[in-house]
Scaffold this active site. Structure first.
Site, PDB file in Angstrom:
ATOM      1  CE  LYS A 174      -3.592  -2.488  -0.385  1.00  0.00           C
ATOM      2  NZ  LYS A 174      -4.344  -3.206   0.610  1.00  0.00           N
TER       3      LYS A 174
HETATM    4  C1  LIG Z   1      -5.367  -4.347   0.967  1.00  0.00           C
HETATM    5  C2  LIG Z   1      -6.852  -4.218   0.948  1.00  0.00           C
HETATM    6  C3  LIG Z   1      -7.656  -4.527   2.058  1.00  0.00           C
HETATM    7  C4  LIG Z   1      -7.130  -5.214   3.267  1.00  0.00           C
HETATM    8  O1  LIG Z   1      -6.089  -4.565   3.862  1.00  0.00           O
HETATM    9  P1  LIG Z   1      -5.261  -5.356   4.999  1.00  0.00           P
HETATM   10  O2  LIG Z   1      -4.540  -4.248   5.706  1.00  0.00           O
HETATM   11  O3  LIG Z   1      -4.339  -6.287   4.277  1.00  0.00           O
HETATM   12  O4  LIG Z   1      -6.231  -6.062   5.861  1.00  0.00           O
HETATM   13  C5  LIG Z   1      -9.006  -4.253   2.000  1.00  0.00           C
HETATM   14  N1  LIG Z   1      -9.564  -3.740   0.897  1.00  0.00           N
HETATM   15  C6  LIG Z   1      -8.845  -3.462  -0.203  1.00  0.00           C
HETATM   16  C7  LIG Z   1      -9.537  -2.873  -1.375  1.00  0.00           C
HETATM   17  C8  LIG Z   1      -7.466  -3.712  -0.220  1.00  0.00           C
HETATM   18  O5  LIG Z   1      -6.759  -3.468  -1.330  1.00  0.00           O
END
Ligand SMILES: *Cc1c(COP(=O)(O)O)cnc(C)c1O
Length: 393
Positions: free
Chosen positions: A195
């Protein structure tokens, strides 16, 4: 804008994403480990405050958690979502968005996306509302804001809650307002490895409702009315706490938070770098038979978590062919996403077919996420551009 990163050698594999972790993060995480306090404590508080500050303060509260998935779960729990309730979400998302709806015994209602932005389509939200609908979960796909004015208006009209999945949206703005400051109930960010900032694993929920924030804080740590740091630092006896609900184990560690504080400090530079790379892709891929990702509206910010290209009809190679050709040239790609209606669990439980989601389906058949991360050099990007010209030109 020159970039100091050492280019990945032309012969080595270029991944589709890679975290950008520097000496400051490593030093801060080490300091947390040396400090004698490694779980939720002063660094987590500092990270929550810095995060809220970054989003402009203005009365919002931050609740740090060990994943965005945990944050989404806590948000829906705090809003009282339960068995028999329906929650509307897009089919073109990661399963985490809606698995949390099932954790609570409620049912997600998946809808199609807008063919241009690939964000949830407000008209489809309206069409999916039933007497059981309780909430809407917009996902800011790739880092581009959903049409929040329309979504919030629908929510107000029907008395629905809104929980934004902002896993891609740090930082994203909608009509000049940063995501996290809009009039939704809770907004949840992710610090997963790929991210826009990372804590290894982690997430942050923000809300302007103090009662929701309090419920999320209590449920994040076993339903206890005092967290460990408070117990071991305040004057009330350390051993005393009360359990007020069967909570979860969703707290963030101070090691992760220490990393987060440093990543957040670097975010303005990360944003610039992602904007620069996205603009460069737009410029150099414009002549190819591709649909390039929609940009933010004039004056708004796209977080550019993903750069998703789509092949035009009649392209020399199909999606799988292009992915293979790039892989042959040591370039990593991904697909965001196999729509939820195609996954056995969601498909079978709700009897979903591709015909029900024509726009997500068309996008899925033609989409490729190409490398976009702050630590990639201009030369790395040139390799991707050259490969696409070779394969599609
Ligand atoms: C990465 C992601 C999540 C989950 O995030 P985590 O921190 O890994 O739990 C949820 N929704 C979307 C759209 C994502 O890309």
């Amino acid at each position: 804008m020159p970039h100091p990163a050492v280019p990945i050698a032309p012969t080595s594999f270029l991944p589709f994403a890679r975290p950008d972790i520097g000496p400051a993060e490593i030093e801060a995480a080490s300091a947390a480990m040396r400090s004698g306090w490694v779980t939720t404590g002063p660094k987590t508080k500092e990270f929550e405050q810095a995060f809220v500050q970054y989003l402009g303060g203005n009365g919002i509260e931050g609740i740090a958690v060990n994943s965005a998935t945990a944050g989404l779960h806590l948000a829906l729990e705090a809003l009282g979502i339960g068995p028999g309730d329906e929650v509307i979400a897009p089919t073109l998302t990661f399963t985490a968005t809606v698995e949390v709806v099932r954790y609570l015994g409620a049912d997600p209602v998946l809808v199609d996306v807008d063919p241009v932005t690939l964000n949830i389509d407000p008209a489809q939200i309206r069409a999916a509302i039933t007497p059981a609908t309780r909430a809407i979960m917009p996902v800011h796909y790739g880092g581009l804001a959903c049409p929040m004015d329309k979504i919030l208006a629908i929510a107000r009209e029907h008395g629905l809650k809104v929980v934004e999945d902002a896993a891609h949206a740090l930082p994203t703005t909608w009509q000049g307002q940063v995501v996290g400051q809009l009039q939704s109930d809770v907004t949840v960010f992710s610090f997963y490895a790929n991210k826009t900032i990372t804590t290894g694993e982690g997430g942050m929920a923000v809300t302007r409702d103090p009662a929701i924030a309090q419920r999320m804080r209590v449920m994040r740590l076993h339903g206890m009315n005092r967290d460990a740091f408070d117990r071991f630092t305040s004057k009330t006896p350390a051993w005393y706490y009360e359990v007020v609900a069967p909570g979860f184990k969703y707290n963030m560690t101070d090691i992760a938070a220490a990393m987060g504080v440093e990543q957040l400090a670097r975010l303005p530079g990360f944003v610039q770098r992602r904007q620069y790379l996205a603009a460069r892709y737009r410029q150099h891929l414009a002549s190819l038979p591709l649909i390039l990702p929609a940009d933010a509206l004039e004056g708004d910010t796209h977080a550019w978590h993903l750069y998703v290209i789509r092949l035009q009809e009649g392209s020399r190679l199909d999606r799988d062919g292009v992915i293979q050709a790039l892989s042959d040239r040591d370039i990593g790609t991904s697909v965001h996403y196999v729509p939820l209606h195609r996954h056995p669990y969601w498909r079978d439980r709700y009897q979903l077919t591709p015909q029900m989601f024509p726009h997500a389906e068309t996008a899925y058949q033609s989409m490729i996420s190409i490398p976009l991360f702050t630590a990639m050099s201009d030369a790395d990007q040139d390799r991707v551009i050259a490969a696409l010209h070779e394969v599609l030109g």
